[in-house]
Enzyme design. Structure first.
Site, mmCIF file in Angstrom:
data_model
loop_
_atom_site.group_PDB
_atom_site.id
_atom_site.type_symbol
_atom_site.label_atom_id
_atom_site.label_comp_id
_atom_site.label_asym_id
_atom_site.label_seq_id
_atom_site.Cartn_x
_atom_site.Cartn_y
_atom_site.Cartn_z
ATOM 1 N N GLY A 76 1.454 -1.409 -0.039
ATOM 2 C CA GLY A 76 -0.062 0.510 -0.023
ATOM 3 C C GLY A 76 0.895 1.297 0.254
ATOM 4 O O GLY A 76 1.716 1.317 -0.703
ATOM 5 N N ALA A 77 -0.079 2.232 0.397
ATOM 6 C CA ALA A 77 1.176 3.549 0.910
ATOM 7 C C ALA A 77 2.556 3.758 0.904
ATOM 8 O O ALA A 77 3.404 3.687 0.615
ATOM 9 C CB ALA A 77 0.475 4.666 1.153
ATOM 10 N N GLY A 132 4.099 0.142 2.095
ATOM 11 C CA GLY A 132 5.227 -0.565 0.909
ATOM 12 C C GLY A 132 5.787 0.508 -0.541
ATOM 13 O O GLY A 132 6.683 0.060 -0.643
ATOM 14 N N LYS A 169 1.631 -1.555 13.760
ATOM 15 C CA LYS A 169 1.307 -1.925 14.663
ATOM 16 C C LYS A 169 0.956 -3.076 15.721
ATOM 17 O O LYS A 169 1.941 -3.325 16.511
ATOM 18 C CB LYS A 169 0.710 -0.641 15.350
ATOM 19 C CG LYS A 169 1.457 0.403 15.104
ATOM 20 C CD LYS A 169 0.356 1.944 15.016
ATOM 21 C CE LYS A 169 -0.632 2.056 13.987
ATOM 22 N NZ LYS A 169 -0.195 2.673 12.678
ATOM 23 N N GLU A 193 -9.854 8.230 7.214
ATOM 24 C CA GLU A 193 -10.007 7.615 6.772
ATOM 25 C C GLU A 193 -11.989 7.663 7.293
ATOM 26 O O GLU A 193 -12.662 8.578 7.227
ATOM 27 C CB GLU A 193 -10.093 6.301 8.172
ATOM 28 C CG GLU A 193 -8.272 6.132 7.738
ATOM 29 C CD GLU A 193 -7.940 5.006 6.757
ATOM 30 O OE1 GLU A 193 -8.147 4.383 6.036
ATOM 31 O OE2 GLU A 193 -6.469 5.078 6.833
ATOM 32 N N ASP A 196 -5.713 4.001 17.712
ATOM 33 C CA ASP A 196 -3.544 4.182 17.086
ATOM 34 C C ASP A 196 -2.766 4.941 18.141
ATOM 35 O O ASP A 196 -1.685 4.434 18.195
ATOM 36 C CB ASP A 196 -4.189 5.045 15.822
ATOM 37 C CG ASP A 196 -2.909 5.804 15.199
ATOM 38 O OD1 ASP A 196 -1.792 4.423 14.540
ATOM 39 O OD2 ASP A 196 -2.599 6.671 15.326
ATOM 40 N N LYS A 212 0.452 2.985 19.702
ATOM 41 C CA LYS A 212 1.731 3.562 20.141
ATOM 42 C C LYS A 212 2.420 3.623 21.766
ATOM 43 O O LYS A 212 3.754 3.296 21.602
ATOM 44 C CB LYS A 212 1.649 4.747 18.895
ATOM 45 C CG LYS A 212 1.563 4.859 18.090
ATOM 46 C CD LYS A 212 1.631 5.804 16.976
ATOM 47 C CE LYS A 212 1.434 5.871 15.637
ATOM 48 N NZ LYS A 212 0.293 6.672 14.672
#
Lengths: 323, 323
Positions: free
Chosen positions: A10-11, A13, A112, A197, A208, A212
């Site tokens: 995706g973005a 990679g 993550k 999103e 998220d 982290k």
């Protein structure tokens, strides 16, 4: 020459592929690329430009379908795991990592899930195999966070970390304050701009940020914390009025993650204006409390394709330089 | 177990000794300690508490007087060079480092002299000998600056650096602005508080900042720049009126060092209030412009005994982990 298996296209990679095409500080041969439905393998090194083109044109990276099988059979030195974060058992990424470690490869990741949900299992396996798991891209994107703890503050006792670790939330809170707009209104804007999103739950509910915090805690305290250990509040209940009242007392409201040996929390907090954590827009910031160094703060772009690629390349370079 | 020769036993050297006594992440035997007039050697490891006591009681660390001779003869893995910065030929520190490298040792240092005045000679020698020269403590104290460039941004093209690299100047400018006091008045205060030296030239004329810019430039651009290549203005001509006028237009005045491939400069600059470089008191801050990561900013304590020791210990740990 380091041989890399790249899982996730995706973005992040593709950002990693672009960084390699643009010239990494170490020679890289990408011998395996996988996305969620296909896999391409070439022991002599894939042509990344062609892989990118095929992904754009056909939606796949290669003719293979068995990523785990390919990770078992191919020869590579490092798995770069850049697939999307999943919760629960953190599959399929957890399995990819375990397979790569079984194959004797180091792991460099921005994912993550395995780090927040199954850290202890993963590290035990890596220790046994004598390989490294590096994760700078998983926390704070391009900002040095994990490696600040592990390396720059290696001689320090770091007692706690506080930070703003989600750019979407920070954008929404910053804009609500500046324009006096409602949460719903700014969320809609952020979605139109691609900053949030279409299903924003993961960001705005604080999940998220919590992941982290778990990863930072696991690195700092060699613990086995997971998402269940975090007290999480998101930003969905924050009102323009509360932001205005805060400002009248010289404060801004930020979604702050806090990590200490005793507790993990994520919640909207009052931050004094001008404080190190008072950063706007989509910026991230992390402050470490260290016994020798005092407070050390790092600020920058916490997400994004090239930003996360920067972290993946730096970790890959570190692995190569050590071995 | 890593064997260390520690040269320089002022605030920084003793801070390093305290960090070792407090428990470093790697096992350390300090086999040689030198100050400006004496040297102690014990191949089995010196008792650092006793060395500190002797320094306090008698003003010397040992009975020896020939530091270079001791560095030639002793067996150690790393020289920790923490003696005061000198300009010109950067002696005696430059000679200590060259002797240690001849002896096969890595160098970890907080001394700006050799790095800013004779970087190319030093690095050529280290490359030939296959040893590392690490210098995190020389720029920004505990803040990760050099290692951010070399490691965290290893995959990035860093085109420039801007920063506030001298806590004494930042303290003076911050206090002049807040209290409307003159430069001379605040300098006196800073001297009383131990924040400024009795001869403050090195700091207030911008020389210390300039040296740090030279080092950052040499690391970034593999150059051979020295202090002569920096356009330097200090803070001695800054008036309370100019600070007030700046504030009326939403700015603060900071002594900013700027590093690019084309030029090095140090001068008082207008910084917008709330900007990443708008940090107060004795804090330091450095912003890197990186092509993948974007702007990355690190903030913290740029000087001090334990802060600089934090950097020395992290560099020592990195050397050991790699070898």
């Amino acid at each position: 020459m380091v041989r890399v298996a790249l899982v996730g296209f995706g973005a992040v990679g593709r950002g990693f592929a672009d960084a390699v095409l643009g010239g990494a500080p170490v020679d890289v041969d990408v011998v395996l690329v996988a996305d969620s439905s296909s896999v391409a393998v070439d022991g002599d090194g894939l042509d990344l430009a062609s892989v990118k083109k095929r992904k754009e044109d056909e939606g796949v990276v290669g003719d293979g379908e068995d990523t785990v099988g390919a990770l078992e059979e191919a020869e590579y030195d490092v798995l770069v795991e850049a697939s999307p974060t999943t919760l629960g058992d953190a599959e399929p990424a957890f399995g990819y990592m375990m397979t790569a470690i079984d194959n004797g490869a180091h792991v460099v990741t921005s994912n993550k899930g395995p780090l927040a949900m199954r850290y202890a299992e993963l590290m035990e396996k890596a220790d046994e195999a004598g390989v490294e798991v590096r994760m700078e891209g998983a926390v704070g994107g391009a900002i040095p966070t994990i490696n600040t703890v592990r390396e720059s503050l290696a001689g320090d006792d770091v007692s706690g970390v506080r930070g703003i670790l989600n750019g979407t939330c920070n954008f929404i809170l910053t804009r609500m304050l500046e324009e006096g707009l409602t949460y719903e209104h700014v969320l809609g804007e952020a979605q139109d701009m691609g900053i949030a999103e279409s299903d924003p739950t993961f960001d705005v509910e604080g999940i998220d940020t919590a992941l982290k915090c778990v990863i930072l805690s696991n690195v700092l305290f060699e613990g086995e914390r997971t998402l269940d250990d975090v007290d999480v509040d998101g930003i969905t209940e924050v009102t323009p009025d509360s932001l205005r009242l805060a400002r009248e007392s010289g404060h801004v409201v930020k979604l702050v993650g806090e990590v200490s040996e005793d507790a993990l929390s994520v919640a909207p907090r009052l931050v004094p204006e001008g404080h190190a954590l008072d950063v706007g827009g989509t910026l991230n910031v992390v402050s470490f409390d260290a016994d020798l160094a005092g407070e050390v703060t790092v600020t920058g772009h916490g997400a994004g394709s090239s930003e996360t690629a920067s972290a993946l390349v730096s970790d890959l370079t570190a692995v190569v330089r050590k071995s």
